[in-house]
Every structure is written in structure tokens, then in C-alpha cells.
Motif scaffolding. Structure first.
Motif, PDB file in Angstrom:
ATOM      1  N   ALA A 192       0.830  -1.206   0.000  1.00  7.51           N
ATOM      2  CA  ALA A 192       0.000   0.000   0.000  1.00  7.51           C
ATOM      3  C   ALA A 192       0.866   1.259   0.000  1.00  7.51           C
ATOM      4  O   ALA A 192       0.451   2.302  -0.493  1.00  7.51           O
ATOM      5  N   ALA A 193       2.089   1.165   0.514  1.00  3.22           N
ATOM      6  CA  ALA A 193       2.976   2.328   0.569  1.00  3.22           C
ATOM      7  C   ALA A 193       3.692   2.596  -0.750  1.00  3.22           C
ATOM      8  O   ALA A 193       4.028   3.736  -1.049  1.00  3.22           O
ATOM      9  N   ALA A 194       3.909   1.531  -1.557  1.00 10.11           N
ATOM     10  CA  ALA A 194       4.741   1.699  -2.752  1.00 10.11           C
ATOM     11  C   ALA A 194       4.168   1.090  -4.028  1.00 10.11           C
ATOM     12  O   ALA A 194       4.789   1.197  -5.076  1.00 10.11           O
ATOM     13  N   GLY A 195       3.001   0.436  -3.944  1.00  9.97           N
ATOM     14  CA  GLY A 195       2.488  -0.258  -5.124  1.00  9.97           C
ATOM     15  C   GLY A 195       3.422  -1.405  -5.465  1.00  9.97           C
ATOM     16  O   GLY A 195       3.930  -2.085  -4.579  1.00  9.97           O
ATOM     17  N   VAL A 196       3.687  -1.608  -6.764  1.00 11.30           N
ATOM     18  CA  VAL A 196       4.660  -2.616  -7.178  1.00 11.30           C
ATOM     19  C   VAL A 196       6.040  -2.071  -6.814  1.00 11.30           C
ATOM     20  O   VAL A 196       6.431  -1.009  -7.301  1.00 11.30           O
ATOM     21  N   GLN A 197       6.742  -2.752  -5.917  1.00 11.14           N
ATOM     22  CA  GLN A 197       8.034  -2.270  -5.421  1.00 11.14           C
ATOM     23  C   GLN A 197       8.952  -1.867  -6.575  1.00 11.14           C
ATOM     24  O   GLN A 197       9.176  -2.640  -7.488  1.00 11.14           O
ATOM     25  N   GLY A 198       9.422  -0.613  -6.543  1.00  9.76           N
ATOM     26  CA  GLY A 198      10.323  -0.128  -7.571  1.00  9.76           C
ATOM     27  C   GLY A 198       9.647   0.551  -8.746  1.00  9.76           C
ATOM     28  O   GLY A 198      10.324   1.102  -9.613  1.00  9.76           O
ATOM     29  N   ASP A 199       8.314   0.545  -8.797  1.00  9.29           N
ATOM     30  CA  ASP A 199       7.600   1.224  -9.878  1.00  9.29           C
ATOM     31  C   ASP A 199       7.272   2.650  -9.438  1.00  9.29           C
ATOM     32  O   ASP A 199       6.754   2.860  -8.341  1.00  9.29           O
ATOM     33  N   PHE A 200       7.562   3.600 -10.279  1.00  5.33           N
ATOM     34  CA  PHE A 200       7.423   5.006  -9.884  1.00  5.33           C
ATOM     35  C   PHE A 200       5.983   5.405  -9.590  1.00  5.33           C
ATOM     36  O   PHE A 200       5.729   6.283  -8.791  1.00  5.33           O
ATOM     37  N   ARG A 201       5.007   4.786 -10.237  1.00  4.79           N
ATOM     38  CA  ARG A 201       3.640   5.259 -10.119  1.00  4.79           C
ATOM     39  C   ARG A 201       2.974   4.881  -8.796  1.00  4.79           C
ATOM     40  O   ARG A 201       2.036   5.537  -8.362  1.00  4.79           O
ATOM     41  N   GLY A 202       3.457   3.842  -8.138  1.00  6.66           N
ATOM     42  CA  GLY A 202       2.758   3.345  -6.963  1.00  6.66           C
ATOM     43  C   GLY A 202       3.071   4.010  -5.644  1.00  6.66           C
ATOM     44  O   GLY A 202       2.345   3.829  -4.673  1.00  6.66           O
ATOM     45  N   VAL A 203       4.129   4.779  -5.576  1.00  4.12           N
ATOM     46  CA  VAL A 203       4.553   5.366  -4.304  1.00  4.12           C
ATOM     47  C   VAL A 203       3.538   6.396  -3.812  1.00  4.12           C
ATOM     48  O   VAL A 203       3.104   7.266  -4.560  1.00  4.12           O
ATOM     49  N   VAL A 204       3.171   6.268  -2.547  1.00  6.72           N
ATOM     50  CA  VAL A 204       2.260   7.232  -1.939  1.00  6.72           C
ATOM     51  C   VAL A 204       3.063   8.490  -1.629  1.00  6.72           C
ATOM     52  O   VAL A 204       4.075   8.448  -0.937  1.00  6.72           O
ATOM     53  N   ARG A 205       2.633   9.602  -2.165  1.00  3.34           N
ATOM     54  CA  ARG A 205       3.344  10.880  -1.981  1.00  3.34           C
ATOM     55  C   ARG A 205       3.195  11.381  -0.551  1.00  3.34           C
ATOM     56  O   ARG A 205       2.161  11.176   0.087  1.00  3.34           O
ATOM     57  N   GLN A 206       4.204  12.049  -0.075  1.00  9.10           N
ATOM     58  CA  GLN A 206       4.180  12.591   1.281  1.00  9.10           C
ATOM     59  C   GLN A 206       2.984  13.522   1.433  1.00  9.10           C
ATOM     60  O   GLN A 206       2.725  14.369   0.588  1.00  9.10           O
ATOM     61  N   GLY A 207       2.227  13.330   2.505  1.00 10.76           N
ATOM     62  CA  GLY A 207       1.066  14.161   2.779  1.00 10.76           C
ATOM     63  C   GLY A 207      -0.223  13.652   2.146  1.00 10.76           C
ATOM     64  O   GLY A 207      -1.297  14.173   2.432  1.00 10.76           O
ATOM     65  N   ALA A 208      -0.141  12.629   1.289  1.00 12.15           N
ATOM     66  CA  ALA A 208      -1.353  12.092   0.651  1.00 12.15           C
ATOM     67  C   ALA A 208      -2.161  11.309   1.680  1.00 12.15           C
ATOM     68  O   ALA A 208      -1.614  10.602   2.519  1.00 12.15           O
ATOM     69  N   ALA A 209      -3.469  11.452   1.595  1.00 13.78           N
ATOM     70  CA  ALA A 209      -4.349  10.776   2.546  1.00 13.78           C
ATOM     71  C   ALA A 209      -4.426   9.273   2.284  1.00 13.78           C
ATOM     72  O   ALA A 209      -4.588   8.481   3.200  1.00 13.78           O
ATOM     73  N   LYS A 210      -4.304   8.872   1.006  1.00 11.44           N
ATOM     74  CA  LYS A 210      -4.373   7.455   0.667  1.00 11.44           C
ATOM     75  C   LYS A 210      -3.599   7.209  -0.632  1.00 11.44           C
ATOM     76  O   LYS A 210      -3.216   8.155  -1.319  1.00 11.44           O
TER      77      LYS A 210
END
Length: 161
Positions: free
Chosen positions: A31-49
């Protein structure tokens, strides 16, 4: 492709937008990174979800149908990861409605958030591919990770709701 279970046929990721896709045999999905190492999945700082486009999934059968529509012979077939999806499933129809849940392997669960509309990048790969991926959600689905898990090619894929 009507059953409620199928198989994870492929895993791919990219480190940044427009980067080459890297195929994997296994990966952590969180949930924190999506597919590990994929740029699109990372939850941005301050994002609610997690983002709604955290993980992308495509059906092998839908990819093949799009290629057949373009008269691409099997021996010339383009690899599924050119679609830029993270996960390729076979033998199961992905849900066409937000809120449905796709479970992969023993613990990974992904909530479908929306259709993955094909973009103009597809026509850079093969003219007409963008249009061939439009019918019946052939471009796949997007989702966010509900439950973390280690997944591997060959894992069972289940539609939970």
C-alpha cells in the motif's frame, strides 16, 4: 475467461515515466509503494491514501485480442508489457467496476479504481493499437493496494467482489 480464478502471467515495472519496462518473476506489492520499484505506486508525502493509479493490470486475452485486430501474427506478437501495465493475468476476466477486489497470491489484494484508458503512447508502439485497446476495457484496469503481499508469476488470481 469466465472463471473467477486465473493465473498471474507477468510482472513489470518502470523506475520513471517513459522508462523501459523491467520484467520480474516476483515482487513485493504494498500500500505504501504499489509494485516495489515502480514510480507510479509510491504514496506521496502528505497524501491521505494511495493513488488511484497505483497498480495497472491487463488481461493476456485482451492484449491478444487487440493484436489480432491489428493483424499482428503470433510469431510477431508484441510483448504484453509494452502496454506499460504492471501485472498481466490470464484465464480470468478482470472486474469492469470500481470497488471490485482482485486478490493475487496468498495475501495481496488490489481494489479496482478505474479503467486504464489507452494513451497515444500505444500508437508509438504500433499505429492503431490505442484504438484496438479501447473496446471492453482491453487496456486493463487501475487499482490501489488494499493488502500487501509478495507475488510471483504463476500465482493464482481471484476476483473477490
Amino acid at each position: 475467461m469466465n472463471s473467477a480464478t486465473g493465473t498471474l502471467q507477468g510482472i513489470a515495472r518502470r523506475s520513471e515515466s517513459r522508462a523501459e519496462m523491467e520484467e520480474l518473476q516476483s515482487v513485493a506489492v504494498t500500500a505504501a509503494a504499489g509494485v516495489q520499484g515502480d514510480f507510479r505506486g509510491v504514496v506521496r508525502q502528505g497524501a491521505a491514501k494511495p493513488p488511484r493509479r497505483q497498480v495497472s493490470l491487463i488481461e493476456a486475452e485482451s492484449w491478444q485480442a487487440a493484436l489480432r485486430e491489428l493483424d499482428i501474427a503470433d510469431d510477431e506478437a508484441l510483448p504484453w508489457f509494452l502496454r506499460r501495465a504492471n501485472l498481466c493475468v490470464a484465464g480470468v476476466r478482470l472486474p469492469r467496476a470500481p470497488g471490485a477486489v482482485v486478490a493475487i497470491g496468498p495475501s495481496c489484494r488490489i481494489e479496482v479504481t478505474m479503467e486504464c484508458d489507452p494513451c497515444s503512447r500505444m500508437d508509438e508502439i504500433k499505429p492503431g493499437l490505442m484504438t484496438a485497446l479501447v473496446p471492453d476495457w482491453r487496456g486493463g484496469v487501475l487499482g490501489r493496494v488494499l493488502d500487501d503481499g509478495e507475488i510471483a508469476v504463476g500465482d493464482e488470481v481471484r476476483i473477490e467482489r
